[in-house]
Design a protein around this motif. Structure first.
Motif, PDB file in Angstrom:
ATOM      1  N   SER A   1       9.861-128.309  19.294  1.00  0.00           N
ATOM      2  CA  SER A   1       8.356-127.850  18.791  1.00  0.00           C
ATOM      3  C   SER A   1       7.798-128.937  18.026  1.00  0.00           C
ATOM      4  O   SER A   1       6.829-130.128  18.550  1.00  0.00           O
ATOM      5  CB  SER A   1       7.941-126.845  19.011  1.00  0.00           C
ATOM      6  N   GLY A   2       8.868-130.044  16.822  1.00  0.00           N
ATOM      7  CA  GLY A   2       8.431-131.217  16.452  1.00  0.00           C
ATOM      8  C   GLY A   2       6.991-130.754  15.281  1.00  0.00           C
ATOM      9  O   GLY A   2       6.874-131.230  14.690  1.00  0.00           O
ATOM     10  N   ARG A   3       6.770-129.291  15.220  1.00  0.00           N
ATOM     11  CA  ARG A   3       6.015-128.946  14.824  1.00  0.00           C
ATOM     12  C   ARG A   3       5.893-128.270  13.643  1.00  0.00           C
ATOM     13  O   ARG A   3       5.262-127.194  13.232  1.00  0.00           O
ATOM     14  CB  ARG A   3       4.577-128.800  14.946  1.00  0.00           C
ATOM     15  N   MET A   4       6.929-128.891  13.095  1.00  0.00           N
ATOM     16  CA  MET A   4       7.419-128.145  11.789  1.00  0.00           C
ATOM     17  C   MET A   4       7.027-128.311  10.533  1.00  0.00           C
ATOM     18  O   MET A   4       5.874-129.334   9.929  1.00  0.00           O
ATOM     19  CB  MET A   4       8.679-128.484  11.555  1.00  0.00           C
ATOM     20  N   SER A   5       6.281-126.968   9.501  1.00  0.00           N
ATOM     21  CA  SER A   5       5.732-126.938   8.544  1.00  0.00           C
ATOM     22  C   SER A   5       6.799-126.298   7.853  1.00  0.00           C
ATOM     23  O   SER A   5       7.962-126.313   7.974  1.00  0.00           O
ATOM     24  CB  SER A   5       4.423-125.169   8.448  1.00  0.00           C
ATOM     25  N   ALA A   6       5.985-126.746   6.046  1.00  0.00           N
ATOM     26  CA  ALA A   6       7.209-125.820   5.341  1.00  0.00           C
ATOM     27  C   ALA A   6       7.598-124.556   5.039  1.00  0.00           C
ATOM     28  O   ALA A   6       9.011-124.616   4.992  1.00  0.00           O
ATOM     29  CB  ALA A   6       6.466-126.408   3.291  1.00  0.00           C
ATOM     30  N   VAL A   7       6.790-124.054   5.865  1.00  0.00           N
ATOM     31  CA  VAL A   7       7.196-122.405   5.768  1.00  0.00           C
ATOM     32  C   VAL A   7       8.493-122.820   6.967  1.00  0.00           C
ATOM     33  O   VAL A   7       9.158-122.145   6.422  1.00  0.00           O
ATOM     34  CB  VAL A   7       6.366-121.713   6.226  1.00  0.00           C
ATOM     35  N   MET A   8       8.592-123.185   7.839  1.00  0.00           N
ATOM     36  CA  MET A   8       9.128-123.705   9.184  1.00  0.00           C
ATOM     37  C   MET A   8      10.601-123.452   8.599  1.00  0.00           C
ATOM     38  O   MET A   8      11.538-123.484   9.234  1.00  0.00           O
ATOM     39  CB  MET A   8       8.899-124.003  10.313  1.00  0.00           C
ATOM     40  N   TRP A   9      10.251-124.779   7.430  1.00  0.00           N
ATOM     41  CA  TRP A   9      11.601-125.817   7.348  1.00  0.00           C
ATOM     42  C   TRP A   9      12.529-124.440   6.361  1.00  0.00           C
ATOM     43  O   TRP A   9      13.666-124.979   5.946  1.00  0.00           O
ATOM     44  CB  TRP A   9      11.543-127.123   6.866  1.00  0.00           C
ATOM     45  N   ALA A  10      11.986-124.168   5.759  1.00  0.00           N
ATOM     46  CA  ALA A  10      12.245-122.598   5.100  1.00  0.00           C
ATOM     47  C   ALA A  10      13.007-121.653   5.458  1.00  0.00           C
ATOM     48  O   ALA A  10      14.183-121.635   5.165  1.00  0.00           O
ATOM     49  CB  ALA A  10      11.114-121.855   3.834  1.00  0.00           C
ATOM     50  N   GLN A  11      12.533-121.226   6.741  1.00  0.00           N
ATOM     51  CA  GLN A  11      13.120-120.425   7.391  1.00  0.00           C
ATOM     52  C   GLN A  11      14.527-120.682   7.893  1.00  0.00           C
ATOM     53  O   GLN A  11      15.599-120.307   8.544  1.00  0.00           O
ATOM     54  CB  GLN A  11      12.082-119.812   9.047  1.00  0.00           C
ATOM     55  N   TRP A  12      14.261-122.461   8.239  1.00  0.00           N
ATOM     56  CA  TRP A  12      15.890-123.190   9.324  1.00  0.00           C
ATOM     57  C   TRP A  12      16.389-122.849   8.146  1.00  0.00           C
ATOM     58  O   TRP A  12      17.760-122.936   8.536  1.00  0.00           O
ATOM     59  CB  TRP A  12      14.857-124.091   9.709  1.00  0.00           C
ATOM     60  N   LEU A  13      16.254-123.273   6.692  1.00  0.00           N
ATOM     61  CA  LEU A  13      17.009-123.728   6.102  1.00  0.00           C
ATOM     62  C   LEU A  13      17.893-122.003   5.171  1.00  0.00           C
ATOM     63  O   LEU A  13      19.357-121.810   5.386  1.00  0.00           O
ATOM     64  CB  LEU A  13      16.500-124.191   4.035  1.00  0.00           C
ATOM     65  N   VAL A  14      17.066-120.772   5.458  1.00  0.00           N
ATOM     66  CA  VAL A  14      17.572-119.801   5.428  1.00  0.00           C
ATOM     67  C   VAL A  14      19.017-119.037   6.385  1.00  0.00           C
ATOM     68  O   VAL A  14      19.786-118.905   6.669  1.00  0.00           O
ATOM     69  CB  VAL A  14      16.251-118.456   5.736  1.00  0.00           C
ATOM     70  N   VAL A  15      17.947-119.547   8.202  1.00  0.00           N
ATOM     71  CA  VAL A  15      18.904-119.758   8.849  1.00  0.00           C
ATOM     72  C   VAL A  15      20.430-119.927   8.556  1.00  0.00           C
ATOM     73  O   VAL A  15      21.705-119.764   9.057  1.00  0.00           O
ATOM     74  CB  VAL A  15      18.609-120.140  10.290  1.00  0.00           C
ATOM     75  N   LEU A  16      20.493-121.406   8.294  1.00  0.00           N
ATOM     76  CA  LEU A  16      21.657-122.696   7.734  1.00  0.00           C
ATOM     77  C   LEU A  16      21.975-121.993   6.507  1.00  0.00           C
ATOM     78  O   LEU A  16      23.778-121.504   7.360  1.00  0.00           O
ATOM     79  CB  LEU A  16      20.812-123.620   7.781  1.00  0.00           C
ATOM     80  N   LEU A  17      21.590-121.057   5.606  1.00  0.00           N
ATOM     81  CA  LEU A  17      22.219-120.417   4.924  1.00  0.00           C
ATOM     82  C   LEU A  17      23.556-118.854   5.285  1.00  0.00           C
ATOM     83  O   LEU A  17      24.672-119.290   5.094  1.00  0.00           O
ATOM     84  CB  LEU A  17      21.930-119.607   3.647  1.00  0.00           C
ATOM     85  N   VAL A  18      22.816-118.464   6.328  1.00  0.00           N
ATOM     86  CA  VAL A  18      22.649-117.212   6.977  1.00  0.00           C
ATOM     87  C   VAL A  18      24.690-117.182   7.600  1.00  0.00           C
ATOM     88  O   VAL A  18      25.196-117.018   7.703  1.00  0.00           O
ATOM     89  CB  VAL A  18      21.345-116.215   7.422  1.00  0.00           C
ATOM     90  N   TRP A  19      23.390-118.277   8.508  1.00  0.00           N
ATOM     91  CA  TRP A  19      25.130-118.311  10.232  1.00  0.00           C
ATOM     92  C   TRP A  19      25.331-119.387   9.930  1.00  0.00           C
ATOM     93  O   TRP A  19      26.574-120.120  10.002  1.00  0.00           O
ATOM     94  CB  TRP A  19      24.168-119.312  11.165  1.00  0.00           C
ATOM     95  N   GLY A  20      25.371-120.478   8.952  1.00  0.00           N
ATOM     96  CA  GLY A  20      25.852-121.729   8.331  1.00  0.00           C
ATOM     97  C   GLY A  20      27.266-120.949   7.765  1.00  0.00           C
ATOM     98  O   GLY A  20      28.877-121.290   7.542  1.00  0.00           O
ATOM     99  N   ARG A  21      26.648-121.009   6.573  1.00  0.00           N
ATOM    100  CA  ARG A  21      27.228-121.346   5.451  1.00  0.00           C
ATOM    101  C   ARG A  21      27.962-119.517   5.060  1.00  0.00           C
ATOM    102  O   ARG A  21      29.399-119.142   4.595  1.00  0.00           O
ATOM    103  CB  ARG A  21      26.541-121.482   3.895  1.00  0.00           C
ATOM    104  N   GLY A  22      26.847-118.509   5.205  1.00  0.00           N
ATOM    105  CA  GLY A  22      27.844-117.014   4.942  1.00  0.00           C
ATOM    106  C   GLY A  22      28.438-117.071   5.947  1.00  0.00           C
ATOM    107  O   GLY A  22      29.918-116.635   5.899  1.00  0.00           O
ATOM    108  N   LEU A  23      28.992-116.776   7.824  1.00  0.00           N
ATOM    109  CA  LEU A  23      29.535-116.822   8.394  1.00  0.00           C
ATOM    110  C   LEU A  23      30.676-117.512   7.759  1.00  0.00           C
ATOM    111  O   LEU A  23      31.929-116.887   7.779  1.00  0.00           O
ATOM    112  CB  LEU A  23      29.307-117.317   9.414  1.00  0.00           C
ATOM    113  N   ASN A  24      30.764-119.109   7.434  1.00  0.00           N
ATOM    114  CA  ASN A  24      32.113-119.577   7.211  1.00  0.00           C
ATOM    115  C   ASN A  24      32.837-119.480   5.519  1.00  0.00           C
ATOM    116  O   ASN A  24      34.113-119.593   5.256  1.00  0.00           O
ATOM    117  CB  ASN A  24      31.796-121.306   7.728  1.00  0.00           C
TER     118      ASN A  24
END
Length: 241
Positions: A207-230
């Motif tokens: 969307s291009g309209r990233m807030s601080a909360v949205m970046w935090a949400q993306w980081l959680v997704v990265l940790l769960v689905w990226g780091r966690g799965l691997n």
């Protein structure tokens, strides 16, 4: 989708050399090259179709990027699942870092291709476009690359966890979307979509309209689905090997 890759147990020493070896393996067979070509072609076709299909007043870089990057992210993790399957077939416990780095670089390249496809489609479109067609273009472009990297890491993680690369590839689509649908079906759980599912995080990024909360949400997704799965996949692989 079963591949006959080179023996990764004899890959050259050093992170850089092993990463280059993994990149070569990612396109080392005809079927893998076809898969990459199909992924890029999907991006081109989506860019052309959306450009032709939306009203000129709604034709923006962000409006093009979401369908293009989302569609490409369906097949990008298939390549990651195949690379992870190479690790499963190694004669000894391999290093995970070179394969993950190669997979991330490949995904980033696909994301950049999607960015260029959207920019090119918008540039050659009729002049009657939205008032500010390039609004948030930098954030959207970066978001496109990040979407593909997360999708790829889902593929590598599931490829490590599952014996069959075909099953892992299908799961890379079914599991994230299934969780997104399940959370969305319960009102009290719907807010968790943006914290736990790659699809919701990708929508925010594109969307291009990233807030601080949205970046935090993306980081959680990265940790769960990226780091966690691997991490879970590598732990399982270590026990097997």
């Amino acid at each position: 989708m079963t591949q006959h890759a080179s023996d990764i147990g004899e890959a050259p020493a050093g992170l850089g050399a092993e990463t280059l070896d993994a990149i070569r393996r990612s396109v080392g067979t005809r079927s893998r090259r076809w898969l990459l070509a199909i992924t890029l072609l999907l991006g081109l076709l989506a860019a052309a179709a959306v450009t032709a299909g939306v009203r000129p007043a709604d034709r923006t870089f962000a409006a093009l990027s979401e369908p293009v990057q989302m569609l490409m992210s369906v097949t990008v993790p298939f390549l990651g699942a195949l690379l992870a399957n190479d690790l499963r077939r190694a004669p000894r416990t391999p290093r995970l870092a070179p394969t993950l780095l190669a997979a991330a670089l490949l995904a980033a390249g696909a994301g950049v291709f999607g960015v260029l496809a959207c920019a090119g489609a918008l540039a050659v479109a009729s002049p009657a476009t939205a008032q500010d067609p390039w609004s948030h273009a930098g954030t959207v472009a970066a978001g496109g690359v990040l979407v593909q990297v997360v999708a790829q890491l889902v593929g590598t993680g599931l490829g490590l966890l599952m014996r069959s690369p075909v099953v892992a590839s299908l799961a890379s689509v079914a599991l994230p979307l299934g969780l997104w649908a399940a959370l969305g079906g319960v009102d009290v759980l719907r807010p968790a979509q943006e914290w736990l599912t790659p699809y919701a995080a990708a929508q925010n990024l594109l969307s291009g309209r990233m807030s601080a909360v949205m970046w935090a949400q993306w980081l959680v997704v990265l940790l769960v689905w990226g780091r966690g799965l691997n991490a879970a996949g590598m732990a399982r692989l270590t026990r097997i090997v």
